[in-house]
Design a protein around this motif. Structure first.
Motif, PDB file in Angstrom:
ATOM      1  N   ALA A 161       3.491  -5.459  -6.338  1.00 38.52           N
ATOM      2  CA  ALA A 161       2.877  -4.796  -5.180  1.00 38.52           C
ATOM      3  C   ALA A 161       1.359  -4.861  -5.258  1.00 38.52           C
ATOM      4  N   ILE A 162       0.801  -4.670  -6.440  1.00 40.33           N
ATOM      5  CA  ILE A 162      -0.657  -4.758  -6.592  1.00 40.33           C
ATOM      6  C   ILE A 162      -1.129  -6.175  -6.318  1.00 40.33           C
ATOM      7  N   ALA A 163      -0.396  -7.170  -6.830  1.00 40.24           N
ATOM      8  CA  ALA A 163      -0.772  -8.572  -6.589  1.00 40.24           C
ATOM      9  C   ALA A 163      -0.698  -8.908  -5.103  1.00 40.24           C
ATOM     10  N   CYS A 164       0.355  -8.460  -4.423  1.00 43.63           N
ATOM     11  CA  CYS A 164       0.477  -8.706  -2.981  1.00 43.63           C
ATOM     12  C   CYS A 164      -0.639  -8.031  -2.204  1.00 43.63           C
ATOM     13  N   PHE A 165      -0.945  -6.797  -2.574  1.00 44.91           N
ATOM     14  CA  PHE A 165      -2.007  -6.061  -1.889  1.00 44.91           C
ATOM     15  C   PHE A 165      -3.338  -6.799  -2.026  1.00 44.91           C
ATOM     16  N   LEU A 166      -3.674  -7.228  -3.245  1.00 42.07           N
ATOM     17  CA  LEU A 166      -4.923  -7.966  -3.450  1.00 42.07           C
ATOM     18  C   LEU A 166      -4.913  -9.307  -2.723  1.00 42.07           C
ATOM     19  N   PHE A 224       0.830  -1.201   0.000  1.00 40.14           N
ATOM     20  CA  PHE A 224       0.000   0.000   0.000  1.00 40.14           C
ATOM     21  C   PHE A 224       0.868   1.256   0.000  1.00 40.14           C
ATOM     22  N   ILE A 225       1.913   1.259   0.798  1.00 39.98           N
ATOM     23  CA  ILE A 225       2.822   2.407   0.850  1.00 39.98           C
ATOM     24  C   ILE A 225       3.575   2.558  -0.475  1.00 39.98           C
ATOM     25  N   PHE A 226       4.048   1.448  -1.043  1.00 45.62           N
ATOM     26  CA  PHE A 226       4.781   1.487  -2.309  1.00 45.62           C
ATOM     27  C   PHE A 226       3.916   2.088  -3.417  1.00 45.62           C
ATOM     28  N   ILE A 227       2.683   1.621  -3.529  1.00 49.34           N
ATOM     29  CA  ILE A 227       1.777   2.139  -4.558  1.00 49.34           C
ATOM     30  C   ILE A 227       1.413   3.592  -4.261  1.00 49.34           C
ATOM     31  N   GLY A 228       1.193   3.901  -2.979  1.00 51.23           N
ATOM     32  CA  GLY A 228       0.850   5.271  -2.602  1.00 51.23           C
ATOM     33  C   GLY A 228       1.943   6.266  -2.920  1.00 51.23           C
ATOM     34  N   VAL A 229       3.193   5.886  -2.711  1.00 57.06           N
ATOM     35  CA  VAL A 229       4.315   6.782  -3.029  1.00 57.06           C
ATOM     36  C   VAL A 229       4.404   6.990  -4.530  1.00 57.06           C
ATOM     37  N   GLN A 230       4.174   5.937  -5.306  1.00 55.21           N
ATOM     38  CA  GLN A 230       4.202   6.095  -6.761  1.00 55.21           C
ATOM     39  C   GLN A 230       3.090   7.018  -7.240  1.00 55.21           C
ATOM     40  N   ILE A 231       1.904   6.882  -6.664  1.00 51.13           N
ATOM     41  CA  ILE A 231       0.793   7.764  -7.047  1.00 51.13           C
ATOM     42  C   ILE A 231       1.105   9.205  -6.643  1.00 51.13           C
ATOM     43  N   GLN A 232       1.669   9.381  -5.447  1.00 47.45           N
ATOM     44  CA  GLN A 232       2.002  10.718  -4.948  1.00 47.45           C
ATOM     45  C   GLN A 232       3.042  11.398  -5.840  1.00 47.45           C
ATOM     46  N   ASN A 233       4.051  10.640  -6.279  1.00 46.76           N
ATOM     47  CA  ASN A 233       5.112  11.204  -7.112  1.00 46.76           C
ATOM     48  C   ASN A 233       4.713  11.327  -8.580  1.00 46.76           C
ATOM     49  N   THR A 271       4.395   8.800 -10.710  1.00 51.19           N
ATOM     50  CA  THR A 271       5.106   7.815 -11.521  1.00 51.19           C
ATOM     51  C   THR A 271       4.379   6.476 -11.594  1.00 51.19           C
ATOM     52  N   PHE A 272       3.135   6.445 -11.224  1.00 42.86           N
ATOM     53  CA  PHE A 272       2.366   5.192 -11.225  1.00 42.86           C
ATOM     54  C   PHE A 272       2.031   4.815 -12.660  1.00 42.86           C
ATOM     55  N   PHE A 273       2.763   3.866 -13.223  1.00 43.66           N
ATOM     56  CA  PHE A 273       2.625   3.390 -14.600  1.00 43.66           C
ATOM     57  C   PHE A 273       2.775   4.521 -15.623  1.00 43.66           C
ATOM     58  N   VAL A 274       3.653   5.468 -15.359  1.00 42.97           N
ATOM     59  CA  VAL A 274       3.890   6.561 -16.302  1.00 42.97           C
ATOM     60  C   VAL A 274       5.379   6.584 -16.646  1.00 42.97           C
ATOM     61  N   ASN A 275       5.726   6.333 -17.896  1.00 40.21           N
ATOM     62  CA  ASN A 275       7.106   6.398 -18.395  1.00 40.21           C
ATOM     63  C   ASN A 275       8.101   5.726 -17.457  1.00 40.21           C
ATOM     64  N   ALA A 276       7.848   4.486 -17.117  1.00 37.95           N
ATOM     65  CA  ALA A 276       8.739   3.767 -16.202  1.00 37.95           C
ATOM     66  C   ALA A 276       9.431   2.634 -16.945  1.00 37.95           C
ATOM     67  N   ASP A 277      10.537   2.175 -16.378  1.00 37.76           N
ATOM     68  CA  ASP A 277      11.235   1.045 -16.978  1.00 37.76           C
ATOM     69  C   ASP A 277      10.540  -0.261 -16.581  1.00 37.76           C
ATOM     70  N   SER A 278      11.029  -1.370 -17.134  1.00 31.65           N
ATOM     71  CA  SER A 278      10.372  -2.662 -16.916  1.00 31.65           C
ATOM     72  C   SER A 278      10.475  -3.117 -15.456  1.00 31.65           C
ATOM     73  N   LEU A 279      11.550  -2.742 -14.759  1.00 34.62           N
ATOM     74  CA  LEU A 279      11.687  -3.116 -13.355  1.00 34.62           C
ATOM     75  C   LEU A 279      10.600  -2.455 -12.510  1.00 34.62           C
ATOM     76  N   THR A 280      10.352  -1.186 -12.767  1.00 33.61           N
ATOM     77  CA  THR A 280       9.311  -0.481 -12.014  1.00 33.61           C
ATOM     78  C   THR A 280       7.933  -1.059 -12.320  1.00 33.61           C
ATOM     79  N   TYR A 281       7.691  -1.402 -13.580  1.00 32.27           N
ATOM     80  CA  TYR A 281       6.430  -2.048 -13.923  1.00 32.27           C
ATOM     81  C   TYR A 281       6.276  -3.374 -13.183  1.00 32.27           C
ATOM     82  N   GLY A 282       7.364  -4.141 -13.139  1.00 29.07           N
ATOM     83  CA  GLY A 282       7.328  -5.437 -12.454  1.00 29.07           C
ATOM     84  C   GLY A 282       7.065  -5.291 -10.966  1.00 29.07           C
ATOM     85  N   LEU A 283       7.779  -4.340 -10.335  1.00 31.67           N
ATOM     86  CA  LEU A 283       7.577  -4.129  -8.900  1.00 31.67           C
ATOM     87  C   LEU A 283       6.176  -3.604  -8.587  1.00 31.67           C
TER      88      LEU A 283
END
Length: 159
Positions: A71-76, A44-53, A55-67
């Motif tokens: 994180a979404i899979a773990c949260f669900l 939740f914190i990882f996704i929240g920080v990405q949304i705050q910054n 960078t949530f699925f916006v112009n990111a590399d493949s590692l960030t997409y994977g993480l």
């Protein structure tokens, strides 16, 4: 989320869940739910920080997409695990209060005198047959568990 300590704690959590399933103890499920609540915070914190910054699925590399996907899979997963564990907790608690689960020689806190949640024990077979045979002959007794006899007298007419 991805650390050796986290892996050891996940194994401990899986062990607690396994023990709870094998023994039908609702207290272990409470511990599992608490550990899952701790584990749901990190994604939740990882996704929240990405949304705050921004960078949530916006112009990111493949590692960030994977993480982010991880994180979404773990949260669900943890939300579903908490829901299922809570439903199992309700059933285990109901079984415990009904007296359907009887741990031999184990009372509350493993004491041994049958105290705590494991109060009712089924009577031995001999006592059951004796009670059935004597129901019509004995009046109803008071007390915690005993001797219900049907009313066999006459009623009184009022008026």
């Amino acid at each position: 989320m991805l650390s050796p300590t986290g892996g050891i704690l996940e194994l401990l959590t899986c062990f607690i869940l396994y023990i709870s399933k094998q023994t039908l103890q609702f207290c272990n499920l409470v511990m599992y739910i608490i550990f899952c609540c701790f584990d749901v915070v990190a994604p939740f914190i990882f996704i929240g920080v990405q949304i705050q910054n921004g960078t949530f699925f916006v112009n990111a590399d493949s590692l960030t997409y994977g993480l982010t996907g991880y994180a979404i899979a773990c949260f669900l997963f943890y939300i579903i695990a908490i829901t299922v564990a809570f439903r199992a907790y309700r059933e285990f608690k109901a079984l415990s209060l009904e007296g359907a689960i009887q741990a031999p020689g184990a009372g509350m806190m493993g004491g041994g005198n049958g105290g705590g949640y494991y109060v009712r024990q089924p009577p031995p077979d001999d006592d059951v047959e004796q009670q059935r045979g004597n129901q019509g002959n004995q009046p109803a007794r008071g007390g915690a568990g005993g001797g219900f006899a049907a009313f066999s007298g006459q009623g009184v007419t009022i008026g």
